[in-house]
Design a protein around this motif. Structure first.
Motif: not given
Length: 263
Positions: A217-231
């Motif tokens: 489930q995606e959060p109700e609030f604004e958030h970063d779509r990607h997971f982590g900072d691997e790139d």
């Protein structure tokens, strides 16, 4: 650095423990590091130690690594702390049975919060204890966007109510410890009436990402779509960052991120 999220699906409310630290050696796996740190910080049995019945830990996954401004790379490990035995019907409270030995140098308190709440913008109903929550439901969350990592990064702030739950504090502390717990024990301290703990920054982001995966489930609030900072971590490695020897003041700068983005 390894950060381990232990979640108890049967607890009410759902609990999360996030001890973290560096690996002792190159051979130590992320989960071994996380479990060792959990043992050292909150007294949870180490990976090769038995847990009292009905508890057992199920290692689930590792999330993409996160990058801190101090050039610290954090690898979240997610695990389930089972506290209910379906065969025997035995149930137990992790806060009572497991979290009894806290390292006073690293841990001020252990408190619980509803896991699903890290996907919502206000306190969700929790049953009979709702009337005991301090403030109003919208006191739970606020957030803002900040420029970090050559992009926009969402800073989450969660305010976990503690008046309706147990707060476990270290039994022993040295004289040099300066924590909110120590201050809160002084009845004249402004923290004595503390009603909520703030969870923010990278810890909050990891909890949000873990909840996104757990509940699909995606959060109700604004958030970063990607997971982590691997790139970005991979790009900075190509620039020679993350050396074993570095100065405490050698923090990542906007110029470094801009250079990395051009690779």
């Amino acid at each position: 650095m390894i950060l381990c999220c232990f979640f108890d699906p049967f607890a009410d409310p759902g609990q999360a423990a996030l001890p973290g630290g560096k690996a002792d050696s190159a051979e130590e796996t992320p989960f071994q590091t996380a479990r060792r740190e959990a043992f050292e910080e909150i007294g949870l049995a180490n990976i090769n130690q038995p847990l009292p019945s009905p508890f057992w830990v199920e290692h689930l996954c590792e999330l993409p690594a996160n990058l801190a401004r101090t050039e610290l790379v954090v690898r979240p490990c997610v695990a389930l702390l089972h506290s209910y035995d379906e065969k025997t019907g035995l149930d137990a409270d992790p806060e009572e049975a497991l979290m009894s030995q806290l390292d006073a140098k690293e841990v001020a308190a252990v408190f619980s919060g509803p896991f699903h709440n890290f996907l919502v913008a206000k306190d969700e109903p929790r049953g009979e204890d709702d009337h005991d929550l301090p403030g109003i439901p919208t006191d739970w969350y606020n957030g803002s966007w900040t420029n970090w990592n050559a992009t926009w990064w969402r800073m989450h702030h969660f305010f976990v109510p503690i008046t309706n739950q147990k707060v476990t504090k270290p039994k022993q502390r040295d004289n040099d410890q300066a924590t909110a717990t120590t201050m809160a024990e002084d009845e004249e301290s402004p923290l004595h009436s503390l009603e909520r703990y703030r969870v923010f920054g990278m810890t909050a982001r990891i909890l949000v990402d873990a909840a996104r995966v757990a509940y699909d489930q995606e959060p109700e609030f604004e958030h970063d779509r990607h997971f982590g900072d691997e790139d970005m971590i991979d790009r900075l490695k190509k620039l020679g960052r993350f050396s074993e020897v570095r100065k405490p003041t050698d923090e990542l700068t906007k110029q470094m991120f801009e250079k990395a983005m051009k690779l």
